[in-house]
Design a protein around this motif. Structure first.
Motif, PDB file in Angstrom:
ATOM      1  N   TYR A 179       0.859  -1.179   0.000  1.00  0.00           N
ATOM      2  CA  TYR A 179       0.000   0.000   0.000  1.00  0.00           C
ATOM      3  C   TYR A 179       0.904   1.240   0.000  1.00  0.00           C
ATOM      4  CZ  TYR A 179      -3.859  -3.057   1.368  1.00  0.00           C
ATOM      5  OH  TYR A 179      -4.800  -4.050   1.400  1.00  0.00           O
ATOM      6  N   ARG A 180       0.474   2.255  -0.744  1.00  0.00           N
ATOM      7  CA  ARG A 180       1.231   3.495  -0.706  1.00  0.00           C
ATOM      8  C   ARG A 180       0.293   4.671  -0.955  1.00  0.00           C
ATOM      9  NH1 ARG A 180       3.176   4.909  -6.113  1.00  0.00           N
ATOM     10  NH2 ARG A 180       2.613   3.260  -7.601  1.00  0.00           N
ATOM     11  N   THR A 181       0.739   5.816  -0.494  1.00  0.00           N
ATOM     12  CA  THR A 181      -0.008   7.046  -0.701  1.00  0.00           C
ATOM     13  C   THR A 181       0.557   7.768  -1.916  1.00  0.00           C
ATOM     14  OG1 THR A 181      -0.460   7.265   1.664  1.00  0.00           O
ATOM     15  CG2 THR A 181      -0.706   9.245   0.316  1.00  0.00           C
ATOM     16  N   VAL A 182      -0.340   8.227  -2.790  1.00  0.00           N
ATOM     17  CA  VAL A 182       0.044   8.872  -4.030  1.00  0.00           C
ATOM     18  C   VAL A 182      -0.612  10.244  -4.099  1.00  0.00           C
ATOM     19  CG1 VAL A 182      -0.176   8.764  -6.548  1.00  0.00           C
ATOM     20  CG2 VAL A 182       0.347   6.694  -5.266  1.00  0.00           C
ATOM     21  N   SER A 183       0.165  11.246  -4.495  1.00  0.00           N
ATOM     22  CA  SER A 183      -0.371  12.594  -4.686  1.00  0.00           C
ATOM     23  C   SER A 183      -0.470  12.897  -6.174  1.00  0.00           C
ATOM     24  CB  SER A 183       0.535  13.632  -4.013  1.00  0.00           C
ATOM     25  OG  SER A 183       0.501  13.491  -2.614  1.00  0.00           O
ATOM     26  N   LEU A 184      -1.653  13.282  -6.624  1.00  0.00           N
ATOM     27  CA  LEU A 184      -1.864  13.677  -8.014  1.00  0.00           C
ATOM     28  C   LEU A 184      -1.919  15.193  -8.072  1.00  0.00           C
ATOM     29  CD1 LEU A 184      -4.595  11.144  -9.237  1.00  0.00           C
ATOM     30  CD2 LEU A 184      -2.116  10.962  -9.417  1.00  0.00           C
ATOM     31  N   ASP A 185      -0.895  15.798  -8.668  1.00  0.00           N
ATOM     32  CA  ASP A 185      -0.826  17.248  -8.758  1.00  0.00           C
ATOM     33  C   ASP A 185      -1.559  17.698 -10.017  1.00  0.00           C
ATOM     34  OD1 ASP A 185      -0.175  19.831  -8.138  1.00  0.00           O
ATOM     35  OD2 ASP A 185       1.863  19.711  -8.954  1.00  0.00           O
ATOM     36  N   TYR A 186      -2.885  17.596  -9.966  1.00  0.00           N
ATOM     37  CA  TYR A 186      -3.733  17.938 -11.109  1.00  0.00           C
ATOM     38  C   TYR A 186      -4.820  18.889 -10.635  1.00  0.00           C
ATOM     39  CZ  TYR A 186      -7.274  17.669 -14.721  1.00  0.00           C
ATOM     40  OH  TYR A 186      -8.192  18.015 -15.672  1.00  0.00           O
ATOM     41  N   HIS A 187      -5.043  19.974 -11.417  1.00  0.00           N
ATOM     42  CA  HIS A 187      -5.983  20.996 -10.992  1.00  0.00           C
ATOM     43  C   HIS A 187      -6.821  21.515 -12.158  1.00  0.00           C
ATOM     44  CE1 HIS A 187      -3.654  20.922  -7.290  1.00  0.00           C
ATOM     45  NE2 HIS A 187      -2.568  21.036  -8.052  1.00  0.00           N
ATOM     46  N   GLY A 188      -7.028  20.667 -13.158  1.00  0.00           N
ATOM     47  CA  GLY A 188      -7.773  21.096 -14.336  1.00  0.00           C
ATOM     48  C   GLY A 188      -9.240  20.732 -14.333  1.00  0.00           C
ATOM     49  N   GLY A 189      -9.708  20.076 -13.287  1.00  0.00           N
ATOM     50  CA  GLY A 189     -11.119  19.708 -13.212  1.00  0.00           C
ATOM     51  C   GLY A 189     -11.466  18.525 -14.102  1.00  0.00           C
ATOM     52  N   LEU A 190     -12.732  18.187 -14.084  1.00  0.00           N
ATOM     53  CA  LEU A 190     -13.223  17.078 -14.906  1.00  0.00           C
ATOM     54  C   LEU A 190     -13.205  17.463 -16.380  1.00  0.00           C
ATOM     55  CD1 LEU A 190     -16.262  16.115 -12.667  1.00  0.00           C
ATOM     56  CD2 LEU A 190     -14.182  14.745 -12.972  1.00  0.00           C
ATOM     57  N   ARG A 191     -12.904  16.507 -17.240  1.00  0.00           N
ATOM     58  CA  ARG A 191     -12.872  16.770 -18.678  1.00  0.00           C
ATOM     59  C   ARG A 191     -13.473  15.566 -19.410  1.00  0.00           C
ATOM     60  NH1 ARG A 191      -8.360  17.213 -21.416  1.00  0.00           N
ATOM     61  NH2 ARG A 191      -8.831  19.083 -22.644  1.00  0.00           N
ATOM     62  N   TYR A 192     -14.575  15.821 -20.106  1.00  0.00           N
ATOM     63  CA  TYR A 192     -15.239  14.790 -20.886  1.00  0.00           C
ATOM     64  C   TYR A 192     -15.461  15.302 -22.301  1.00  0.00           C
ATOM     65  CZ  TYR A 192     -16.183  12.870 -16.251  1.00  0.00           C
ATOM     66  OH  TYR A 192     -16.042  12.391 -14.973  1.00  0.00           O
TER      67      TYR A 192
END
Length: 630
Positions: free
Chosen positions: A595-608
């Motif tokens: 198990y590990r903790t992951v940080s996603l440095d994403y700030h663009g919101g949802l995109r469909y």
């Protein structure tokens, strides 16, 4: 120093050479008798009688290069118990040490035919391969349960097949019945003799729950829908649904203007027990759909264009087929260089005919196209691998799963081929002010010689010439630029010329929402760069996207999102909350026993993905998807 002679470079073998293929009749009739009644153990028992030309070496082939599979994936491991005899005496066989699908025997003097007895073992679970027999239905594909003599074209070998089915079962096939008989333990049907290529192109489906529907009442050549289901209650098409399927036949006639079959059977398996399939044949197709295809019509989008796609193949791929696919037998390698026509244009027409017939609405067709465009616009692997090279994928990867699809690429000639043909269609419409489109190519290329059944091979130059017959253009350069280029991005000029642009918003289209709900899929590929399944397992990762950069991969599972138990809704909310902030999305990920903790440095919101109209431009996509009245 004295020079020694070079060693003989000829590969060592004690086998007789495999005969060169010649175009002359094989003597007599090969008889194939299949007992398909062992439902519990999923075993087909086969007895085959093969006439011979005389004493001496004989090579028998198990089919390797299967039509429609585009690669050498004949399931030879499912052949078992092979015993060959002549006049009641056993003859030993030896597998060729190089061509492992070839079996050598020596025919004794005075023998005019040999017999082969063996089993074809249907997988009993999906991990073993495609399941072709269940307690309720079966899918007999003759190429998986026969041997044939080497040295002849497939159309030189006459065959006659019989099948024993459980008592009371019904069947569907493009083969024509010669006789039926009830015997102990089942019903035996013998079919009229056909050449080997017609036999292998005419599979059979059978089952205990069955209904046949006439899709072209009073038509010039019968078109039938043979439905088999896990449960009888699923075979419940409404009158409106039947009308849509009949409209598919009508719209195909209006598109092509000719038929190259004397009868046609859609073999539909409504099942989640039999292995899935969508496979084309000249006079039939094998079409596996969700059990609730009819009874939950508004929520079953995954199979909506399948019948239209496979039906189109009767014209594109079966009657007209690439020259490299026109080979003498099933152990001669196929050349796939024109699969972007064979499959790519079929993908195009499958979606168009689905819209024109009512299998999709116009808006659904546009939403589906948006997903296709976005998927292939994000294929970063095109930077090193041209789309043309993906035609080799059925040979290279044999349709095995891949870990990094966006970088490795796959059989992209299907859907990216569709985008190229959309580009061609809208260019024709633009050049002719809407008077012509790719419909005119289809009628000129696939719709000539009404009633002709023999294959008509074509080359790249033939395709270019036919396009120039519709409207003059440098079509060779048009096609080669899109086939051999590296982007960036997919060939989306057809969207813009059609009056639309690909955009992304923070809401799913109704089509995407329903499609992913049915497939139990959660697509975040255009935001954080991953996709999850219904159990929060990671099922896809976008190469070089945020999830990729954080070290995530297929096979891992998300346990928690920002400190809360993982779910698609929690992940959705986390992506929304991180928009326009500096706070990363925190995931706890399970990778095997770690198990590990992951940080996603994403700030663009949802995109469909969506298609947005370009103001002031002709709506050529709506013109394309509109039903034809003549």
């Amino acid at each position: 120093m004295a020079q020694t002679a070079a060693p003989d470079a000829t590969p060592y073998t004690t086998m007789a050479p495999i005969p060169v293929v010649v175009d002359k009749p094989w003597p007599g009739v090969v008889k194939l008798d299949v007992d398909a009644t062992d439902l519990n153990r999923r075993i087909y028992s086969v007895h085959e009688t093969i006439p011979v030309e005389g004493a001496g070496p004989l090579t028998l082939f198990f089919p390797a290069w299967l039509p429609g599979d585009h690669g050498p994936d004949g399931p030879i491991t499912q052949l078992a118990g092979l015993i060959i005899t002549a006049n009641g005496q056993r003859i030993e066989w030896t597998r060729d040490p190089v061509e492992s699908f070839a079996f050598h025997v020596v025919v004794p003097e005075g023998v005019t035919e040999i017999s082969a007895d063996f089993q074809h073992l249907s997988p009993t679970a999906g991990a073993q391969g495609r399941v072709t027999m269940t307690a309720e239905m079966l899918n007999a594909q003759w190429e998986k349960m026969l041997l044939y003599p080497a040295g002849r074209w497939h159309h030189n070998i006459t065959t006659q097949t019989s099948v024993k089915l459980p008592t009371g079962w019904s069947f569907g096939t493009a083969l024509e019945t010669a006789s039926t008989a009830k015997i102990e333990g089942g019903d035996v049907t013998t079919f009229k003799p056909v050449t080997l290529d017609v036999l292998i192109d005419s599979p059979l489906m059978a089952g205990s729950h069955y209904r046949q529907i006439d899709l072209d009442p009073g038509g010039r050549s019968p078109v039938k829908l043979d439905i088999f289901a896990d449960a009888a209650s699923n075979i419940a098409p409404t009158d409106a649904q039947i009308a849509i399927l009949r409209a598919l036949v009508t719209q195909a006639d209006r598109l092509y203007g000719a038929r190259h079959f004397d009868h046609y059977n859609f073999l539909m398996a409504m099942t989640d027990r039999l292995g899935g399939i969508g496979l084309e044949h000249h006079r039939s197709s094998e079409d596996s759909v969700d059990p609730e295809f009819f009874t939950d019509w508004d929520n079953q989008f995954g199979d909506r264009d399948l019948l239209a796609h496979e039906y189109t193949h009767s014209w594109n791929g079966k009657w007209r087929r690439p020259a490299g696919q026109y080979v003498p037998n099933y152990n001669t390698p196929l050349q796939n260089e024109l699969l972007w026509v064979y499959e790519g244009q079929t993908q195009f027409w499958g979606k168009v005919l689905a819209a024109r017939s009512g299998l999709m609405t116009r808006d659904q067709a546009l939403d589906a196209l948006a997903i296709d465009a976005a998927t292939y616009d994000n294929r970063v692997g095109r930077s090193w691998r041209a789309m043309q090279d993906t035609v080799n994928d059925p040979i290279i990867s044999m349709r095995r799963p891949k870990g990094w699809l966006s970088e490795q690429r796959d059989e992209d000639y299907y859907v990216e081929g569709q985008l190229i043909w959309l580009d061609a269609d809208t260019l024709i419409r633009e050049k002719t002010n809407g008077r012509k489109g790719l419909d005119d190519f289809a009628k000129a290329f696939f719709g000539t010689h009404d009633g002709e059944y023999n294959e008509a091979p074509y080359t790249f130059d033939d395709v270019v010439a036919a396009l120039n017959g519709v409207v003059e253009n440098d079509w060779a350069t048009f096609l080669r630029t899109r086939l051999d280029g590296h982007g960036p991005g997919a060939p989306l000029d057809g969207l813009a010329r059609g009056g639309y642009r690909l955009v992304y918003t923070d809401t799913k289209s109704p089509w995407q929402k329903t499609l992913e709900g049915g497939l139990k899929r959660n697509n975040f590929m255009y935001s954080i760069g991953l996709q999850t399944n219904g159990e929060n397992g990671i099922s896809a990762v976008q190469w070089d996207g945020p999830a990729f950069k954080a070290g995530l991969a297929i096979g891992m599972s998300i346990v928690a999102v920002n400190g809360e138990a993982a779910s698609a809704s929690n992940l959705t909310e986390a992506i929304k909350a991180a928009k326009d902030t500096t706070t990363p999305i925190e995931l706890i990920v399970k990778d095997g026993d770690h198990y590990r903790t992951v940080s996603l440095d994403y700030h663009g919101g949802l995109r469909y993905p969506h298609l947005e109209r370009i103001p002031g431009t002709p709506d050529r996509l709506s013109e394309l998807y509109a039903a034809r009245t003549r």
